[in-house]
Design a protein around this motif. Structure first.
Motif, short mmCIF file in Angstrom:
data_model
loop_
_atom_site.label_atom_id
_atom_site.label_comp_id
_atom_site.label_asym_id
_atom_site.label_seq_id
_atom_site.Cartn_x
_atom_site.Cartn_y
_atom_site.Cartn_z
N ALA A 45 0.83 -1.21 0.00
CA ALA A 45 0.00 0.00 0.00
C ALA A 45 0.86 1.26 0.00
N THR A 46 1.99 1.22 0.70
CA THR A 46 2.90 2.37 0.71
C THR A 46 3.43 2.64 -0.69
N ARG A 47 3.80 1.58 -1.41
CA ARG A 47 4.26 1.75 -2.80
C ARG A 47 3.16 2.35 -3.67
N ALA A 48 1.91 1.91 -3.45
CA ALA A 48 0.79 2.43 -4.24
C ALA A 48 0.61 3.92 -4.02
N VAL A 49 0.71 4.34 -2.76
CA VAL A 49 0.53 5.76 -2.44
C VAL A 49 1.67 6.59 -3.01
N GLU A 50 2.89 6.09 -2.90
CA GLU A 50 4.04 6.83 -3.43
C GLU A 50 3.98 6.94 -4.94
N ALA A 51 3.56 5.88 -5.61
CA ALA A 51 3.50 5.88 -7.07
C ALA A 51 2.35 6.73 -7.61
N ALA A 52 1.34 6.97 -6.78
CA ALA A 52 0.16 7.72 -7.24
C ALA A 52 0.52 9.15 -7.61
N GLY A 53 1.48 9.73 -6.91
CA GLY A 53 1.97 11.06 -7.24
C GLY A 53 0.87 12.09 -7.40
#
Length: 456
Positions: free
Chosen positions: A404-412
């Motif tokens: 989920a952290t990766r998803a939030v970071e990639a959402a930009g």
């Protein structure tokens, strides 16, 4: 619809010394005295001043409000409302029996925003939507007769330009979310598309024109939905359905019903979502490509999964997969080009998540993440969050928080109320593990991302 400014109304408001907000409040007060629920806002008053339409009942309340303030009897003619065409009301879907009536309301519908008294978390009454859907299911093509008095001659170059615009804004929506471009597209639809629909054209051009106008309005409706403006999106999509009927494009009409099903499902309205999805499947038969049918059945599977009907969802997923295996056997319209294997697998991972089948949800979500093109950034964000939810279902909170952290970071720069809700839902689901350092880091990243978005 006349776009001449309403000078009579402006003069009376100036004489009475009332602002747009002041008149809106007085109209609501008068309506309340009469036992009516009118949600007039300052945005609606500005539209009246610009020559936009108004409902007859609302016009009468406005006349009474100004009469009270000026202490003399005013008529609708005094306010410049005598010949004003009706605006879309809270009780009207805009799906009218005749095409001229639909076009008369379309301009007003295109002006609607979330400020027009429409609750963001609600949809139009189910009876109104079902009435429109039934009308589409049994409809026959309209007799597309152009306006002989129109000075604008519409040709296929105009159609090609509109199709390019629809494709451009659709790509923008996928990459950055509905918050980017919605206002610009709404302006384009009002000032470029609607005038062309009222122009002069041949039957061949007319069918293509109404079809591509429906494509533009569908994107407008979808971006409103992604922003969280649900009732406005409902109206846009039902008007899209009416334009698709005029163009005799059954596949596009079925796609609109699938969108409406998707929206109802997102809001947790499983019965409504199932009915709309089944109408999409049945209405699309015979006039849709295998790729289109795969999309419609995938949405039916999503609705059935929300309703916890595993057998029904499995049947719909199997049928969708069979149609998709034949996807390349027919020519598809450009608007469905996103319906690739990644999209289908992404829909299936949502199904298994909703059915609480963690192992299948993780397996399909991992494949969806691997297959999804980065140009579909919002979709990638969704399936990553579903992967995290699947991992949590499997009792893997640290892996879930990391994903989920990766998803939030990639959402930009993604501006999507829907993606934000995916994140908030996951935060609630993982809250029992709030003391875990990995979960704490995830929550801190979310807070930082939200703060950064607000600062921008």
């Amino acid at each position: 619809m006349s776009r001449e400014p309403n000078h009579r109304l402006a003069a009376l408001m100036a004489e009475a010394g009332v602002s747009n907000k002041g008149l809106a409040r007085r109209v609501r007060d008068v309506a309340q005295r009469h036992g009516a629920d009118v949600r007039t806002s300052h945005v609606a008053v500005q539209r009246w001043l610009q020559g936009g339409g108004i409902q007859p009942q609302t016009a009468a309340f406005a006349a009474e409000a100004l009469s009270d303030k000026l202490r003399r009897k005013l008529t609708l003619s005094d306010l410049g409302f005598l010949n004003a065409p009706p605006e879309p009301s809270m009780s009207s879907t805009g799906y009218d029996a005749s095409l001229p009536e639909a076009l008369a309301l379309l301009d007003g519908i295109a002006q609607l925003t979330s400020q027009d008294g429409m609750a963001d978390a609600s949809l139009l009454p189910e009876s109104e939507v079902h009435s429109a859907v039934f009308a589409w299911l049994v409809s026959r093509p309209d007799d597309l007769v152009s306006n002989p008095a129109a000075t604008r001659q519409v040709g296929m170059r105009d159609v090609a330009a509109m199709r390019t615009v629809a494709g451009t804004f659709s790509k923008l929506d996928f990459l950055y979310g509905g918050g980017h471009g919605h206002t610009a597209l709404r302006y384009y639809f009002q000032h470029e598309v609607i005038p062309l629909l009222k122009g002069s054209f041949s039957l061949k051009v007319g069918k293509a024109l109404f079809g591509v106008a429906a494509e533009n309005l569908q994107v407008l409706g979808w971006t409103a939905y992604d922003r969280g403006h649900h009732q406005v999106a409902n109206r846009y999509l039902l008007s899209t359905l009416r334009l698709a009927q005029a163009a005799d494009d059954r596949m596009l009409g079925a796609r609109v019903l699938a969108n409406l099903s998707h929206q109802a499902n997102y809001l947790g309205m499983a019965p409504r979502s199932m009915q709309l999805a089944r109408a999409s499947v049945e209405g699309g038969k015979g006039g849709s490509t295998p790729r289109g049918m795969a999309l419609f059945l995938a949405h039916e599977a999503r609705a059935l999964s929300t309703a916890q009907d595993y057998k029904g969802a499995a049947r719909a997923m199997n049928e969708a997969e069979k149609f998709f295996q034949r996807a390349d056997t027919a020519d598809d319209p450009e608007w469905i080009s996103y319906m690739e294997e990644a999209e289908l697998v992404g829909e299936f991972c949502h199904c298994f998540r909703d059915l609480k089948r963690g192992a299948e949800a993780v397996r399909f979500a991992k494949r969806a993440v691997a297959l999804t093109d980065p140009k579909y950034a919002r979709t990638l964000g969704f399936v990553r969050m579903v992967l995290a939810q699947g991992q949590l279902l499997n009792g893997e909170p640290e892996e879930a928080a990391t994903t989920a952290t990766r998803a939030v970071e990639a959402a930009g720069p993604l501006q999507s109320a829907r993606f934000l809700r995916y994140v908030e839902t996951f935060q609630h689901e993982i809250s029992p593990y709030a003391g875990n350092p990995v979960v704490q880091e995830f929550n801190e990243r979310v807070q930082a991302a939200v703060t950064r978005t607000h600062d921008e």
